[in-house]
Scaffold this active site. Structure first.
Site, PDB file in Angstrom:
ATOM      1  N   LYS A  29     -31.139  28.971  60.658  1.00 48.04           N
ATOM      2  CA  LYS A  29     -32.115  28.228  61.293  1.00 48.04           C
ATOM      3  C   LYS A  29     -33.224  29.294  61.790  1.00 48.04           C
ATOM      4  CE  LYS A  29     -29.075  24.386  61.962  1.00 48.04           C
ATOM      5  NZ  LYS A  29     -28.535  23.349  63.185  1.00 48.04           N
ATOM      6  N   TYR A  69     -30.625  16.455  55.497  1.00 48.52           N
ATOM      7  CA  TYR A  69     -29.849  15.676  56.932  1.00 48.52           C
ATOM      8  C   TYR A  69     -30.024  14.097  56.552  1.00 48.52           C
ATOM      9  CZ  TYR A  69     -29.648  19.997  59.738  1.00 48.52           C
ATOM     10  OH  TYR A  69     -29.063  21.277  60.039  1.00 48.52           O
ATOM     11  N   PHE A  77     -32.245  11.952  67.401  1.00 47.08           N
ATOM     12  CA  PHE A  77     -32.857  13.466  67.592  1.00 47.08           C
ATOM     13  C   PHE A  77     -33.218  13.741  66.154  1.00 47.08           C
ATOM     14  CE2 PHE A  77     -28.025  13.382  66.621  1.00 47.08           C
ATOM     15  CZ  PHE A  77     -27.922  14.204  65.682  1.00 47.08           C
ATOM     16  N   ARG A 105     -17.080  27.032  59.197  1.00 50.47           N
ATOM     17  CA  ARG A 105     -17.069  26.189  60.362  1.00 50.47           C
ATOM     18  C   ARG A 105     -16.650  26.978  61.397  1.00 50.47           C
ATOM     19  NH1 ARG A 105     -20.799  21.720  60.283  1.00 50.47           N
ATOM     20  NH2 ARG A 105     -19.415  20.897  61.705  1.00 50.47           N
ATOM     21  N   THR A 111     -20.598  22.211  67.065  1.00 47.33           N
ATOM     22  CA  THR A 111     -22.310  21.839  67.058  1.00 47.33           C
ATOM     23  C   THR A 111     -22.909  21.999  68.180  1.00 47.33           C
ATOM     24  OG1 THR A 111     -21.510  20.001  65.501  1.00 47.33           O
ATOM     25  CG2 THR A 111     -23.591  19.784  66.624  1.00 47.33           C
ATOM     26  N   ARG A 122     -22.218  30.396  67.524  1.00 51.10           N
ATOM     27  CA  ARG A 122     -22.893  29.433  68.439  1.00 51.10           C
ATOM     28  C   ARG A 122     -22.535  29.879  69.855  1.00 51.10           C
ATOM     29  NH1 ARG A 122     -22.347  24.224  64.692  1.00 51.10           N
ATOM     30  NH2 ARG A 122     -24.660  24.372  63.494  1.00 51.10           N
ATOM     31  N   VAL A 129     -27.622  22.382  71.775  1.00 50.97           N
ATOM     32  CA  VAL A 129     -27.704  21.743  70.744  1.00 50.97           C
ATOM     33  C   VAL A 129     -28.721  21.787  69.608  1.00 50.97           C
ATOM     34  CG1 VAL A 129     -27.818  19.370  71.464  1.00 50.97           C
ATOM     35  CG2 VAL A 129     -26.257  19.994  69.462  1.00 50.97           C
ATOM     36  N   ASN A 132     -29.423  25.623  67.921  1.00 56.16           N
ATOM     37  CA  ASN A 132     -28.276  26.303  67.524  1.00 56.16           C
ATOM     38  C   ASN A 132     -27.849  27.361  66.317  1.00 56.16           C
ATOM     39  OD1 ASN A 132     -28.050  24.279  65.464  1.00 56.16           O
ATOM     40  ND2 ASN A 132     -26.245  23.145  66.271  1.00 56.16           N
ATOM     41  N   HIS A 135     -26.663  26.439  60.315  1.00 58.05           N
ATOM     42  CA  HIS A 135     -26.184  25.674  59.666  1.00 58.05           C
ATOM     43  C   HIS A 135     -25.147  25.797  58.764  1.00 58.05           C
ATOM     44  CE1 HIS A 135     -25.562  21.730  57.199  1.00 58.05           C
ATOM     45  NE2 HIS A 135     -25.326  22.754  56.127  1.00 58.05           N
ATOM     46  N   GLU A 146     -25.278  20.082  49.007  1.00 56.63           N
ATOM     47  CA  GLU A 146     -26.242  21.014  49.692  1.00 56.63           C
ATOM     48  C   GLU A 146     -26.588  22.207  48.823  1.00 56.63           C
ATOM     49  OE1 GLU A 146     -24.381  21.787  53.429  1.00 56.63           O
ATOM     50  OE2 GLU A 146     -24.824  19.791  54.161  1.00 56.63           O
TER      51      GLU A 146
HETATM   52  N1  UDP Z   1     -28.427  17.815  66.463  1.00 55.86           N
HETATM   53  C1  UDP Z   1     -28.798  17.673  67.696  1.00 55.86           C
HETATM   54  N2  UDP Z   1     -28.561  16.868  68.697  1.00 55.86           N
HETATM   55  C2  UDP Z   1     -27.325  16.250  68.612  1.00 55.86           C
HETATM   56  C3  UDP Z   1     -26.521  16.615  67.513  1.00 55.86           C
HETATM   57  C4  UDP Z   1     -26.796  17.549  66.485  1.00 55.86           C
HETATM   58  O1  UDP Z   1     -30.123  18.241  67.918  1.00 55.86           O
HETATM   59  O2  UDP Z   1     -27.032  15.579  69.539  1.00 55.86           O
HETATM   60  C5  UDP Z   1     -28.648  18.944  65.538  1.00 55.86           C
HETATM   61  C6  UDP Z   1     -28.295  20.200  65.721  1.00 55.86           C
HETATM   62  O3  UDP Z   1     -28.956  21.337  65.213  1.00 55.86           O
HETATM   63  C7  UDP Z   1     -26.998  19.992  64.795  1.00 55.86           C
HETATM   64  C8  UDP Z   1     -27.697  19.332  63.429  1.00 55.86           C
HETATM   65  O4  UDP Z   1     -28.424  18.320  64.273  1.00 55.86           O
HETATM   66  O5  UDP Z   1     -26.693  21.352  64.157  1.00 55.86           O
HETATM   67  C9  UDP Z   1     -26.694  18.588  62.522  1.00 55.86           C
HETATM   68  O6  UDP Z   1     -25.668  18.002  63.400  1.00 55.86           O
HETATM   69  P1  UDP Z   1     -24.407  17.717  62.771  1.00 55.86           P
HETATM   70  O7  UDP Z   1     -23.636  16.874  63.655  1.00 55.86           O
HETATM   71  O8  UDP Z   1     -24.193  17.780  61.324  1.00 55.86           O
HETATM   72  O9  UDP Z   1     -23.733  19.184  63.444  1.00 55.86           O
HETATM   73  P2  UDP Z   1     -23.399  20.619  62.691  1.00 55.86           P
HETATM   74  O10 UDP Z   1     -22.604  20.370  61.378  1.00 55.86           O
HETATM   75  O11 UDP Z   1     -24.580  21.612  62.509  1.00 55.86           O
HETATM   76  O12 UDP Z   1     -22.349  21.090  63.518  1.00 55.86           O
HETATM   77 MG    MG Z   2     -23.470  18.929  59.733  1.00 58.10          MG
END
Ligand code: UDP
Ligand code: MG
Length: 169
Positions: A29, A69, A77, A105, A111, A122, A129, A132, A135, A146
């Site tokens: 990112k 997204y 958010f 993952r 996350t 992370r 968050v 982070n 992705h 994707e």
């Molecule tokens: N995110 C955020 N606040 C939250 C949850 C998610 O800013 O409370 C952002 C964070 O950058 C995260 C992205 O949204 O990586 C996508 O969320 P997801 O739940 O898909 O998490 P990921 O798959 O990236 O772990």
């Molecule tokens: Mg995700």
């Protein structure tokens, strides 16, 4: 030639790749690029034994990010996430290998960096968050969606990894 045929087949029938040919989409990112973490992150996946099949530095458009997204569009958010992800270049990548979606993952961590164990990306390199650094696709189906959103077919290389017999038996 066989690779080309298989990739066209996989694309048309949306079968994806399976086994050692499973693929995932990862993106460093904008905060990860600014903080010079690209080399460190690429190195972790290389050293693990996964195979890089696509990589590009790009400024993602808001349109692309909204689509990427789209499942999160009703979240509070969401607009901040789009602003964050379009605030600078990202490094989009496709990695291939056995169970790469799930394993990547695990290598990313949770996350929320605060819930991520040391040793994960992370867990080691970020705090909040909303910043982070990386992705990673959360399922094989998400990875397929994707990858086709971020990459054209001819940007993904089918190449022979001369180390593969030291990684798989
Ligand atoms: N995110 C955020 N606040 C939250 C949850 C998610 O800013 O409370 C952002 C964070 O950058 C995260 C992205 O949204 O990586 C996508 O969320 P997801 O739940 O898909 O998490 P990921 O798959 O990236 O772990
Ligand atoms: Mg995700």
């Amino acid at each position: 030639m066989i690779c080309l045929f298989l990739s066209i087949f996989a694309n048309i029938f949306q079968t994806g790749w399976t086994g050692v040919n499973e693929r995932t989409f990862l993106a460093v990112k904008p905060d990860g690029v600014q903080r010079k973490l690209v080399g460190e992150i690429v190195q972790r996946f290389e050293r693990k034994g996964f195979k890089l099949v696509g990589l590009k530095l790009m400024q993602a458009s808001e349109e692309l990010l909204r689509e990427h997204y789209s499942e999160l569009r009703s979240k509070p958010f969401f607009s901040g996430l789009i602003a964050y992800m379009s605030s600078g270049p990202v490094v989009a990548m496709v990695w291939q290998g056995l169970d790469v979606v799930k394993t990547a993952r695990k290598m990313l961590g949770e996350t929320n960096p605060a819930d991520s164990l040391p040793g994960t990306i992370r867990g080691d390199y970020c705090v909040e968050v909303g910043r982070n650094v990386i992705h990673g696709s959360d399922s094989v189906a998400s990875a397929q969606r994707e990858i086709s959103l971020w990459f054209r077919q001819n940007e993904l290389l089918c190449w022979e990894d001369n180390c593969s017999h030291w990684i798989y038996n």
